[in-house]
Design a protein around this motif. Structure first.
Motif, PDB file in Angstrom:
ATOM      1  N   ARG A 165       0.825  -1.208   0.000  1.00  0.00           N
ATOM      2  CA  ARG A 165       0.000   0.000   0.000  1.00  0.00           C
ATOM      3  C   ARG A 165       0.861   1.261   0.000  1.00  0.00           C
ATOM      4  O   ARG A 165       0.598   2.212  -0.737  1.00  0.00           O
ATOM      5  CB  ARG A 165      -0.929   0.014   1.220  1.00  0.00           C
ATOM      6  N   ARG A 166       1.893   1.270   0.806  1.00  0.00           N
ATOM      7  CA  ARG A 166       2.693   2.482   0.946  1.00  0.00           C
ATOM      8  C   ARG A 166       3.514   2.768  -0.310  1.00  0.00           C
ATOM      9  O   ARG A 166       3.904   3.918  -0.548  1.00  0.00           O
ATOM     10  CB  ARG A 166       3.605   2.348   2.169  1.00  0.00           C
ATOM     11  N   SER A 167       3.773   1.730  -1.099  1.00  0.00           N
ATOM     12  CA  SER A 167       4.559   1.927  -2.319  1.00  0.00           C
ATOM     13  C   SER A 167       3.680   2.217  -3.528  1.00  0.00           C
ATOM     14  O   SER A 167       4.185   2.362  -4.640  1.00  0.00           O
ATOM     15  CB  SER A 167       5.421   0.694  -2.598  1.00  0.00           C
ATOM     16  N   GLY A 168       2.366   2.296  -3.320  1.00  0.00           N
ATOM     17  CA  GLY A 168       1.499   2.745  -4.393  1.00  0.00           C
ATOM     18  C   GLY A 168       0.585   1.718  -5.010  1.00  0.00           C
ATOM     19  O   GLY A 168      -0.155   2.040  -5.948  1.00  0.00           O
ATOM     20  N   LEU A 169       0.581   0.471  -4.526  1.00  0.00           N
ATOM     21  CA  LEU A 169      -0.363  -0.504  -5.065  1.00  0.00           C
ATOM     22  C   LEU A 169      -1.772  -0.084  -4.649  1.00  0.00           C
ATOM     23  O   LEU A 169      -2.016   0.211  -3.472  1.00  0.00           O
ATOM     24  CB  LEU A 169      -0.051  -1.900  -4.523  1.00  0.00           C
ATOM     25  N   PRO A 170      -2.723  -0.029  -5.580  1.00  0.00           N
ATOM     26  CA  PRO A 170      -4.051   0.523  -5.279  1.00  0.00           C
ATOM     27  C   PRO A 170      -4.935  -0.409  -4.467  1.00  0.00           C
ATOM     28  O   PRO A 170      -5.920  -0.948  -4.957  1.00  0.00           O
ATOM     29  CB  PRO A 170      -4.635   0.793  -6.670  1.00  0.00           C
ATOM     30  N   LEU A 171      -4.604  -0.573  -3.206  1.00  0.00           N
ATOM     31  CA  LEU A 171      -5.381  -1.403  -2.285  1.00  0.00           C
ATOM     32  C   LEU A 171      -6.244  -0.503  -1.413  1.00  0.00           C
ATOM     33  O   LEU A 171      -5.722   0.317  -0.660  1.00  0.00           O
ATOM     34  CB  LEU A 171      -4.456  -2.230  -1.393  1.00  0.00           C
ATOM     35  N   THR A 172      -7.542  -0.677  -1.482  1.00  0.00           N
ATOM     36  CA  THR A 172      -8.436   0.075  -0.610  1.00  0.00           C
ATOM     37  C   THR A 172      -8.429  -0.528   0.783  1.00  0.00           C
ATOM     38  O   THR A 172      -7.866  -1.607   1.015  1.00  0.00           O
ATOM     39  CB  THR A 172      -9.874   0.031  -1.159  1.00  0.00           C
ATOM     40  N   ASP A 173      -9.064   0.140   1.735  1.00  0.00           N
ATOM     41  CA  ASP A 173      -9.187  -0.424   3.077  1.00  0.00           C
ATOM     42  C   ASP A 173      -9.927  -1.759   3.037  1.00  0.00           C
ATOM     43  O   ASP A 173      -9.582  -2.692   3.780  1.00  0.00           O
ATOM     44  CB  ASP A 173      -9.932   0.551   3.994  1.00  0.00           C
ATOM     45  N   ALA A 174     -10.935  -1.860   2.188  1.00  0.00           N
ATOM     46  CA  ALA A 174     -11.677  -3.119   2.065  1.00  0.00           C
ATOM     47  C   ALA A 174     -10.783  -4.222   1.514  1.00  0.00           C
ATOM     48  O   ALA A 174     -10.833  -5.366   1.968  1.00  0.00           O
ATOM     49  CB  ALA A 174     -12.897  -2.921   1.165  1.00  0.00           C
ATOM     50  N   HIS A 175      -9.945  -3.881   0.515  1.00  0.00           N
ATOM     51  CA  HIS A 175      -8.986  -4.851  -0.005  1.00  0.00           C
ATOM     52  C   HIS A 175      -8.045  -5.314   1.106  1.00  0.00           C
ATOM     53  O   HIS A 175      -7.730  -6.502   1.227  1.00  0.00           O
ATOM     54  CB  HIS A 175      -8.139  -4.235  -1.119  1.00  0.00           C
ATOM     55  N   ALA A 176      -7.558  -4.361   1.907  1.00  0.00           N
ATOM     56  CA  ALA A 176      -6.610  -4.679   2.963  1.00  0.00           C
ATOM     57  C   ALA A 176      -7.232  -5.625   3.986  1.00  0.00           C
ATOM     58  O   ALA A 176      -6.610  -6.603   4.404  1.00  0.00           O
ATOM     59  CB  ALA A 176      -6.141  -3.394   3.644  1.00  0.00           C
ATOM     60  N   ASP A 177      -8.468  -5.350   4.387  1.00  0.00           N
ATOM     61  CA  ASP A 177      -9.143  -6.241   5.330  1.00  0.00           C
ATOM     62  C   ASP A 177      -9.332  -7.628   4.730  1.00  0.00           C
ATOM     63  O   ASP A 177      -9.168  -8.651   5.412  1.00  0.00           O
ATOM     64  CB  ASP A 177     -10.497  -5.662   5.735  1.00  0.00           C
ATOM     65  N   ARG A 178      -9.673  -7.648   3.464  1.00  0.00           N
ATOM     66  CA  ARG A 178      -9.880  -8.932   2.802  1.00  0.00           C
ATOM     67  C   ARG A 178      -8.566  -9.712   2.710  1.00  0.00           C
ATOM     68  O   ARG A 178      -8.550 -10.934   2.901  1.00  0.00           O
ATOM     69  CB  ARG A 178     -10.476  -8.705   1.413  1.00  0.00           C
TER      70      ARG A 178
END
Length: 316
Positions: A129-142
């Motif tokens: 996420r910090r390097s720019g991959l487009p992960l939303t909060d929902a993606h992260a939880d998943r």
């Protein structure tokens, strides 16, 4: 390869966040961050150093870990389950000794396995996420929830593993008092800064590897910098460096990157078809991975058992 193997998406599958995220080249930086983080748990890092010649076989250990992650992410269900069984068997045979108390303990203690798992998953997600991959909060939880499956492979009860960002944060808060930098962590730190290599490759190590290791270290949470005793870098500068590195690495054609051994992604695409090519971010909307795995195993999924970090009232 049998017809069943050819149709088997594995434990995660192309529609998962894991399938897409683990194809990103920044996972190598994330893996180094995970080592720095894992070394902060004295019992966990002691178990590693007392059961392996870390400095002599560190490269082999790193490659075996990468191969395990690749197999469990992109391999068939059978290959992933066999890889997990091998890891569990090895862990059952290993133990470590606390030099201060003389206590002998198994490296497969659930608390130690959980620390290693959470440090790894947190690092993969944080760097992506910090390097720019487009992960939303929902993606992260998943993503975190999906990895209750990988936790099961190493011997953990999925119901006892964080399944969201909130639960993962609560876990780290609960384990923070146990963390410290002792002699074993210093060994890991020294290796990550100056890994053994051929004398002719020392200049390249100092020019390339150390920059990557320093970037991974810089991305650690503030409490880790405090424990290691080095000044915490400016978070904004670290984020810019991570994004720049991610942009540069992602500019290398994926097909070229995936040619590097052991070629897990290319084998998965050959098995399932070119349409399954990881291309962040094409995440599907299929049934959650753990639920599908539970249905296959008949264990009902989350049993509702609570860990102390869940009982602390810091999670939803």
């Amino acid at each position: 390869m049998t017809e069943a193997d050819a149709a088997d998406p594995g434990l995660f599958g192309p529609g998962s966040v894991t399938w897409q995220t683990h194809a990103d080249p920044m996972m190598w930086v994330a893996g180094i961050r995970a080592l720095y983080l894992q070394a902060l748990h004295p019992r966990a890092v002691r178990g590693v150093l007392q059961n392996s010649d870390f400095r002599r076989d560190a490269w082999g250990r790193l490659l075996r870990t990468a191969s395990f992650v690749g197999t469990t992410t992109y391999g068939t269900t059978e290959a992933a389950e066999k890889a997990g069984a091998r890891v569990r068997k090895i862990h059952r045979m290993l133990s470590a000794t606390d030099p201060e108390t003389g206590e002998r303990y198994g490296v497969d203690e659930p608390a130690l396995l959980l620390w290693v798992h959470c440090a790894e998953i947190d690092s993969y997600l944080h760097i992506a996420r910090r390097s720019g991959l487009p992960l939303t909060d929902a993606h992260a939880d998943r993503y975190i929830a999906e990895h209750r499956t990988s936790a099961r492979l190493v011997g953990l009860d999925p119901a006892e593993v964080p399944s969201s960002r909130a639960e993962l944060a609560a876990y780290f808060a609960s384990v923070r008092p146990e963390l410290a930098v002792g002699p074993d962590a210093r060994v890991v730190d020294d290796f990550l800064q100056r890994p053994p290599t051929h004398p002719l490759l020392v200049p390249a190590r100092d020019l390339l590897w150390r920059r990557v290791a320093n970037l991974a270290y810089a991305s650690l949470p503030p409490y880790a910098h405090e424990l290691y005793g080095r000044a915490a870098p400016d978070p904004a500068v670290v984020t810019r460096r991570l994004r720049a590195t991610g942009t540069a690495l992602r500019a290398v054609p994926a097909r070229l990157r995936w040619q590097l051994p052991p070629k897990h992604i290319l084998r998965a695409m050959a098995r399932l078809g070119p349409h399954t090519r990881p291309a962040p971010f094409k995440v599907g909307t299929r049934v959650p991975i753990l639920d599908r795995g539970a249905a296959r195993r008949g264990d009902g999924g989350d049993s509702g058992t609570c860990q102390s970090w869940r009982q602390a009232g810091t999670t939803p």
